[in-house]
Design an enzyme around this catalytic site. Sequence first.
Site, PDB file in Angstrom:
ATOM      1  N   ASN A 126       0.955  -1.350   0.535  1.00  0.00           N
ATOM      2  CA  ASN A 126       0.139   0.059  -0.081  1.00  0.00           C
ATOM      3  C   ASN A 126       1.338   1.539  -0.474  1.00  0.00           C
ATOM      4  OD1 ASN A 126      -1.923   2.020   0.941  1.00  0.00           O
ATOM      5  ND2 ASN A 126      -3.192   0.580   1.965  1.00  0.00           N
ATOM      6  N   HIS A 140       1.110   6.172   1.411  1.00  0.00           N
ATOM      7  CA  HIS A 140       1.989   7.402   2.910  1.00  0.00           C
ATOM      8  C   HIS A 140       3.267   7.750   2.171  1.00  0.00           C
ATOM      9  CE1 HIS A 140      -1.895   7.024   5.697  1.00  0.00           C
ATOM     10  NE2 HIS A 140      -1.405   5.656   5.700  1.00  0.00           N
ATOM     11  N   ARG A 159       3.382  18.565   1.128  1.00  0.00           N
ATOM     12  CA  ARG A 159       4.232  20.297   0.534  1.00  0.00           C
ATOM     13  C   ARG A 159       3.283  20.268  -1.055  1.00  0.00           C
ATOM     14  NH1 ARG A 159       9.249  22.049   3.046  1.00  0.00           N
ATOM     15  NH2 ARG A 159       8.702  21.553   4.552  1.00  0.00           N
ATOM     16  N   HIS A 170      -5.797   3.429  -1.560  1.00  0.00           N
ATOM     17  CA  HIS A 170      -7.168   3.838  -1.419  1.00  0.00           C
ATOM     18  C   HIS A 170      -7.382   5.436  -1.452  1.00  0.00           C
ATOM     19  CE1 HIS A 170      -9.959   4.452   2.742  1.00  0.00           C
ATOM     20  NE2 HIS A 170     -10.220   4.599   1.654  1.00  0.00           N
ATOM     21  N   ARG A 195      -9.208   8.399  -1.109  1.00  0.00           N
ATOM     22  CA  ARG A 195     -10.339   9.099   0.267  1.00  0.00           C
ATOM     23  C   ARG A 195     -11.585   9.927  -0.223  1.00  0.00           C
ATOM     24  NH1 ARG A 195     -10.134   8.216   5.734  1.00  0.00           N
ATOM     25  NH2 ARG A 195      -9.202   6.532   6.104  1.00  0.00           N
ATOM     26  N   ARG A 197      -6.633  12.603   0.972  1.00  0.00           N
ATOM     27  CA  ARG A 197      -5.613  13.046   1.735  1.00  0.00           C
ATOM     28  C   ARG A 197      -4.391  12.566   1.382  1.00  0.00           C
ATOM     29  NH1 ARG A 197      -7.877  10.132   7.005  1.00  0.00           N
ATOM     30  NH2 ARG A 197      -9.628  11.082   6.669  1.00  0.00           N
ATOM     31  N   GLU A 220      -8.035   0.142  -3.324  1.00  0.00           N
ATOM     32  CA  GLU A 220      -9.836   0.365  -1.770  1.00  0.00           C
ATOM     33  C   GLU A 220     -10.493   2.032  -2.281  1.00  0.00           C
ATOM     34  OE1 GLU A 220      -7.064   0.835   1.743  1.00  0.00           O
ATOM     35  OE2 GLU A 220      -6.017  -1.212   1.440  1.00  0.00           O
ATOM     36  N   THR A 275      -7.606   6.695  10.188  1.00  0.00           N
ATOM     37  CA  THR A 275      -7.308   5.665   9.069  1.00  0.00           C
ATOM     38  C   THR A 275      -8.220   5.047   9.376  1.00  0.00           C
ATOM     39  OG1 THR A 275      -5.759   3.569   8.836  1.00  0.00           O
ATOM     40  CG2 THR A 275      -5.959   4.465  11.212  1.00  0.00           C
ATOM     41  N   THR A 276      -8.871   3.866   9.028  1.00  0.00           N
ATOM     42  CA  THR A 276      -9.415   2.877   8.673  1.00  0.00           C
ATOM     43  C   THR A 276      -9.493   2.389   9.889  1.00  0.00           C
ATOM     44  OG1 THR A 276      -9.335   3.180   5.742  1.00  0.00           O
ATOM     45  CG2 THR A 276     -11.427   1.211   6.867  1.00  0.00           C
ATOM     46  N   GLU A 333     -11.404  -9.859   3.355  1.00  0.00           N
ATOM     47  CA  GLU A 333      -9.848  -8.839   3.783  1.00  0.00           C
ATOM     48  C   GLU A 333     -10.527  -8.536   5.492  1.00  0.00           C
ATOM     49  OE1 GLU A 333      -7.127  -6.404   1.335  1.00  0.00           O
ATOM     50  OE2 GLU A 333      -5.872  -5.860   3.966  1.00  0.00           O
ATOM     51  N   HIS A 354      -3.995  -4.634   7.099  1.00  0.00           N
ATOM     52  CA  HIS A 354      -3.896  -3.229   8.589  1.00  0.00           C
ATOM     53  C   HIS A 354      -3.340  -3.692   9.828  1.00  0.00           C
ATOM     54  CE1 HIS A 354      -5.458   0.499  10.205  1.00  0.00           C
ATOM     55  NE2 HIS A 354      -5.569   0.397   8.990  1.00  0.00           N
TER      56      HIS A 354
END
Length: 249
Positions: free
Chosen positions: A10, A13, A21, A46, A48, A52, A73, A103-104, A154, A194
């Site tokens: 994933n 991040h 920035r 993911h 969202r 984000r 996701e 987070t989820t 999952e 997760h």
Amino acid sequence: MTSKLRLGVNIDHVATIRNARGGPHPDPVRAARMAARAGADGITAHLREDRRHISDPDIARLRAEIDLPLNFEMAATDEMLSIALKSKPHAACIVPEKREERTTEGGLDVVGGHNHLKRFVHELGNAGIRVSLFIEASKEQLDAAVHLGAPVVEIHTGAYCDATAGVLRDHELARIADAVTYGRSIGLEMHAGHGLSFETVSPVAAMVEISELNIGHFLIGEAIFTGLENSIAEMRRLMDMARQKDSEN
Ligand code: PXP
């Protein structure tokens, strides 16, 4: 029974750091390319509602530039459904999404959400996208997933990873083990993810009923210290070792 355990990396991040920035660096698509070199079997992202981390252009570029299967996701909303149908990822994992969460935080309520989720599972499936539902380790949720016609679930491993090592963590691990055994017995393909880290991955990876783990935050954090390819390669090694040990027993 699947003996090969796939690793979905994933890359959300990497985008979180980029977005801090507002420029193009670091590029999550570059991270996906590196993940492929380091032994990932798929890329997970993911999108969202508040964008984000991953953005719409990231999804388009992941589809155009990366050969690995994309696991998209998404929340069960019309906006996300239309993006999924347009970008046609290999897989879509439906997750609960709350605007205020960090987070989820938990699994999808497939029991209570049956009527709402039905259309999403069917439309994605009809488009040839492998649908999974992100759920807690619960028999009721597993039965509801089958009832809904989802081929994959999952299992949320967050409670296991957050629990203090010892009795509490063992209890959460046993819940996951029961769920994956039961889920396979009723015909579901079982994934998990997760919060997994080098410390917590092995007992989950050793469960032969699981065919895929999706891991992100820890790998990206660890990459700060050891580099992304090293952090992914080490996770891959721990997963393979756990699976190998289990097959020797
Ligand atoms: N699987 C699902 C369904 C998720 O929502 C997430 C987090 O986006 C992950 C796996 C990866 O979790 P983590 O980033 O904590 O490894």
